[in-house]
Every structure is written in C-alpha cells, then in structure tokens.
Design a protein around this motif. Structure first.
Motif, PDB file in Angstrom:
ATOM      1  N   LEU A 100       9.020  -1.878  -5.815  1.00  0.00           N
ATOM      2  CA  LEU A 100       8.288  -2.576  -6.880  1.00  0.00           C
ATOM      3  C   LEU A 100       6.808  -2.183  -6.877  1.00  0.00           C
ATOM      4  O   LEU A 100       6.168  -2.145  -7.932  1.00  0.00           O
ATOM      5  CB  LEU A 100       8.440  -4.083  -6.710  1.00  0.00           C
ATOM      6  N   SER A 101       6.278  -1.880  -5.708  1.00  0.00           N
ATOM      7  CA  SER A 101       4.889  -1.415  -5.645  1.00  0.00           C
ATOM      8  C   SER A 101       4.745  -0.016  -6.225  1.00  0.00           C
ATOM      9  O   SER A 101       3.730   0.306  -6.851  1.00  0.00           O
ATOM     10  CB  SER A 101       4.386  -1.471  -4.196  1.00  0.00           C
ATOM     11  N   VAL A 102       5.766   0.829  -6.026  1.00  0.00           N
ATOM     12  CA  VAL A 102       5.782   2.130  -6.697  1.00  0.00           C
ATOM     13  C   VAL A 102       5.779   1.919  -8.206  1.00  0.00           C
ATOM     14  O   VAL A 102       5.024   2.571  -8.948  1.00  0.00           O
ATOM     15  CB  VAL A 102       7.020   2.955  -6.281  1.00  0.00           C
ATOM     16  N   ALA A 103       6.616   0.994  -8.678  1.00  0.00           N
ATOM     17  CA  ALA A 103       6.685   0.708 -10.118  1.00  0.00           C
ATOM     18  C   ALA A 103       5.335   0.236 -10.637  1.00  0.00           C
ATOM     19  O   ALA A 103       4.878   0.666 -11.709  1.00  0.00           O
ATOM     20  CB  ALA A 103       7.760  -0.348 -10.386  1.00  0.00           C
ATOM     21  N   GLN A 104       4.706  -0.640  -9.889  1.00  0.00           N
ATOM     22  CA  GLN A 104       3.387  -1.129 -10.295  1.00  0.00           C
ATOM     23  C   GLN A 104       2.386   0.019 -10.394  1.00  0.00           C
ATOM     24  O   GLN A 104       1.607   0.106 -11.352  1.00  0.00           O
ATOM     25  CB  GLN A 104       2.900  -2.176  -9.287  1.00  0.00           C
ATOM     26  N   GLY A 105       2.420   0.904  -9.406  1.00  0.00           N
ATOM     27  CA  GLY A 105       1.516   2.043  -9.436  1.00  0.00           C
ATOM     28  C   GLY A 105       1.784   2.966 -10.609  1.00  0.00           C
ATOM     29  O   GLY A 105       0.853   3.467 -11.253  1.00  0.00           O
ATOM     30  N   SER A 146       0.832  -1.210   0.000  1.00  0.00           N
ATOM     31  CA  SER A 146       0.000   0.000   0.000  1.00  0.00           C
ATOM     32  C   SER A 146       0.863   1.255   0.000  1.00  0.00           C
ATOM     33  O   SER A 146       0.537   2.246  -0.671  1.00  0.00           O
ATOM     34  CB  SER A 146      -0.923   0.010   1.219  1.00  0.00           C
ATOM     35  N   ALA A 147       1.968   1.219   0.749  1.00  0.00           N
ATOM     36  CA  ALA A 147       2.854   2.381   0.827  1.00  0.00           C
ATOM     37  C   ALA A 147       3.408   2.741  -0.542  1.00  0.00           C
ATOM     38  O   ALA A 147       3.486   3.927  -0.907  1.00  0.00           O
ATOM     39  CB  ALA A 147       3.994   2.108   1.797  1.00  0.00           C
ATOM     40  N   GLY A 148       3.805   1.731  -1.309  1.00  0.00           N
ATOM     41  CA  GLY A 148       4.359   1.996  -2.637  1.00  0.00           C
ATOM     42  C   GLY A 148       3.314   2.476  -3.627  1.00  0.00           C
ATOM     43  O   GLY A 148       3.528   3.446  -4.364  1.00  0.00           O
ATOM     44  N   LEU A 149       2.176   1.805  -3.657  1.00  0.00           N
ATOM     45  CA  LEU A 149       1.107   2.223  -4.571  1.00  0.00           C
ATOM     46  C   LEU A 149       0.649   3.643  -4.256  1.00  0.00           C
ATOM     47  O   LEU A 149       0.474   4.469  -5.158  1.00  0.00           O
ATOM     48  CB  LEU A 149      -0.080   1.249  -4.462  1.00  0.00           C
TER      49      LEU A 149
END
Length: 387
Positions: free
Chosen positions: A213-218, A185-188
């Motif tokens: 990787l979650s930032v990248a996904q977002g 959740s933090a990355g998204l």
C-alpha cells in the motif's frame, strides 16, 4: 496499560522484554538486564514499536543454528536514555527512530550519493549480536539473549549503534512515525528511488500489506495513471483505494493467469511491477507482468522459503529489468527526516496503515493478527510510553 518495571542498577537497566524461546513459540514477558551503551552506542527507552512481517518470518524460521532466546522488533520509536563514549550526535532526551540498516557516513557505500544504501559497517545484522563487538547487550540471569537486526525493540529499553538510529523532531507523534522505521519508508522508496515511477505510467503491485500500500501511495503521488493491486484477500480492495489503487485483482477469481490479465489491462504489460509478498515464485510472475522494452520489476519481500529466483532469460533479453530494494533505497540517517517532514505536512499517509493498537503485554495477539492476515500494522505501546 501496565506500569514499567524498569530500574537502573549500576548502569545496567532491568526491564521487561518479550522473549522468544524457540521458533514459533509464544513470547513470554521476562525481566532482562540491558547493558549500558558501549562506545558509539546509545540506549533507548522504546515508546512505540510496530510489528513487521519480517519479524514474524524470522520468528517462525527453522534456520540453523537457532538464535534463541531472542528479542525481536525493529520498527520503533523512542527516547535516548544514555549515550556511550564517542557519541556526539545524540544527547539524553532526543527522540529517535531505530534503523535495521545503519549509515556510518564514511564507507564506500555510504559516500556513494544515491547509488546505494547498503552500509558496509552497519548493514543488515543476521547473527543476533551487536555490530561493534559481536556480543549481546541483553541478559536473563546472566545468560545472553540474542538481538534481532541489531535493534530488538520488543523491550522497554534497547541498545543500538549510534549509526542505527536517527534523531527526529519532537513534534512527530512517536506512536505513528515508528512505521517510517521500516515498512512505510520501504514502500515509498521502492516507488520513488528504486523504480522511479513516472507520471502517467501503469503499475502492478503484488501484495497489499503495509509495504504494498505504501508503494501504491508513492505511485499515486508520482502521478501513475493506473495502479493495479493483486491480493488474495478481498477485504484489501476497499482499503487499497484510499492509497491510490485503481484496479483490484484476486488471483483466485480470474480466468487465466494474473500476468495474462495484467497484460490485457495494460496493452502488453505494466511499466512497473512490485513484488511485496516475499514469494520468489511471485517475482517471476511480476516480471512476466511488466512490458517489453522498459518494464521494471522491483522485489521488496523477504522470502519465507526458496530464496532462489528463477526466470526465463528471454524476459530479460526483451528489455525487462529486475531490481532488488532494501529499505526503499533510502540512506536512513540522511533521508528519514525528510519523510518525517512530509508526514507532518500531511503529504504522505500513515494513520490508515495502523489497524490495531495494543499494550505491550498483548504482543502475542499482535503476532496472531499478523499471521492470520487480519492486520496491516499493529502498533505496540510500551509501558509508560508517550502518546
């Protein structure tokens, strides 16, 4: 997987917990007493809990005064076992995610629509106690044991403030969605809420762990045209592609500085850069890697040392913005159910972030894997937990 030792004795539950007795010392599985929930609190049977880098950072910390013995863990899912007085939103049997920052729904920050998620009543707890009375709910032979982030999920049972948990649908697999309790959740949210990544933009991400990787996904979901991942571990390259990373930079394998390489790749700098390592010197590098005029740098990592950030004023004078992000700007109780829905609709990925699944008694192995950089997220399955 071993069986649970949990038993209820006059409202107090005796169960197993992984207790840290000192900085960097291996945890031991101990029988602890868990007090019944006080007013506005709930007691949760932990089903699954994943190891976050911030657990490791706090475990290794030599900060004074030392907060040991202590039960770590904050990224977790579970089932409500009992509720305290004044609790109206939860009942026994509800499925929940724990929250390391809460939402009281009434303070200045909570009612600020999208301006802030830093609750004035249930913000990040750093003293190892409960928000309500500054006491603990864990004991070993009558002696108090410190909490971590007012959650302490490395225990079969834990007590949290009702504002530090969110009810979720029972359709959600608890051993997967526990990641939404923190890192994913933090990355998204950093990509969507804090930076507000735009379609066709360029993005640079420093650190390709679960958060990066979650930032990248977002960013990929928002339609970024180029997503540059920076990491010293070459094994992250292939994994990162699945989350949208288009270019990979290993700082140990480039000529010149990373910021120079990124500027060359993006015609003067990325539109957005994200520091996901927990290195304040890297914050400066990320700021130098984004473009003049409108470049935005977001810092998400928890620094292990040197908490002060230094940067030449000219970087800001030229129009760059440096922003901090805690839990991706999400208001946890209000917003997490929507992320659960997105996962169930297969609009966001979680499964590929889980590299290891371990039984509770192997929790020290999980810490070893994280310290050595050999895992993204390790999900720890509690005894008699649901799958």
């Amino acid at each position: 997987m071993s069986s649970s030792f949990a038993k209820n004795t006059g409202g107090i539950i005796k169960c197993k917990a992984a207790v840290a007795w000192g900085a960097g010392q291996a945890m031991t599985i101990e029988e602890v007493e868990v007090s019944p929930p006080q007013p506005s609190e709930i007691r949760i049977k932990v089903v699954s809990t994943s190891l976050c880098r911030s657990d490791v950072t706090a475990w290794l910390s030599q900060a004074q005064p030392p907060l040991f013995p202590r039960i770590f863990g904050h990224e977790a899912s579970g089932i409500v076992e009992s509720v305290g007085e004044e609790v109206t939103e939860f009942v026994e049997g509800d499925h929940v995610l724990t929250l390391f920052i809460g939402e009281c729904m009434s303070c200045k920050q909570c009612v600020s629509t999208k301006k802030s998620n830093i609750c004035q009543q249930l913000g990040l707890e750093r003293k190892g106690v409960m928000h309500s009375d500054q006491k603990t709910r864990f004991f070993i032979k009558g002696n108090p044991v410190y909490h971590y982030c007012a959650v302490s999920s490395f225990s079969e049972y834990t007590v949290v403030h009702s504002g530090c948990a969110v009810k979720i649908t029972k359709d959600a697999p608890l051993h997967k969605v526990c990641l939404l309790s923190c890192g994913t959740s933090a990355g998204l949210g950093a990509a969507w809420n804090v930076a507000d990544v735009s379609k066709g933009s360029t993005v640079a991400i420093f650190g390709l762990g679960t958060v990066g990787l979650s930032v990248a996904q977002g960013a990929k979901i928002r339609g970024a045209s180029r997503i540059i991942g920076v990491d010293t571990n070459p094994e992250k390259n292939e994994k990162a592609k699945a989350f949208g990373v288009t270019d990979f930079i290993n700082p140990n394998e480039v000529e010149g500085t990373v910021q120079q390489v990124i500027k060359q790749m993006t015609d003067g700098g990325a539109d957005y850069s994200f520091e996901c390592i927990g290195d304040t010197e890297m914050v400066t590098t990320a700021l130098q890697s984004c473009c003049d005029g409108w470049g935005v740098t977001v810092t998400l990592g928890v620094p292990k040392t040197k908490p002060e950030v230094t940067a030449h004023y000219g970087l800001l004078l030229s129009g760059r913005t440096l922003r901090g992000s805690l839990f991706g700007g999400w208001k946890p109780k209000s917003d997490l159910p929507s992320l659960i829905d997105m996962f169930l609709k297969e609009e966001i990925m979680i499964d590929d972030l889980i590299t290891h699944n371990l039984p509770f008694e192997d929790i020290n192995t999980a810490f070893d894997l994280m310290v050595s950089g050999k895992c993204l997220r390790c999900v720890i399955h509690m005894p008699n937990g649901l799958i």
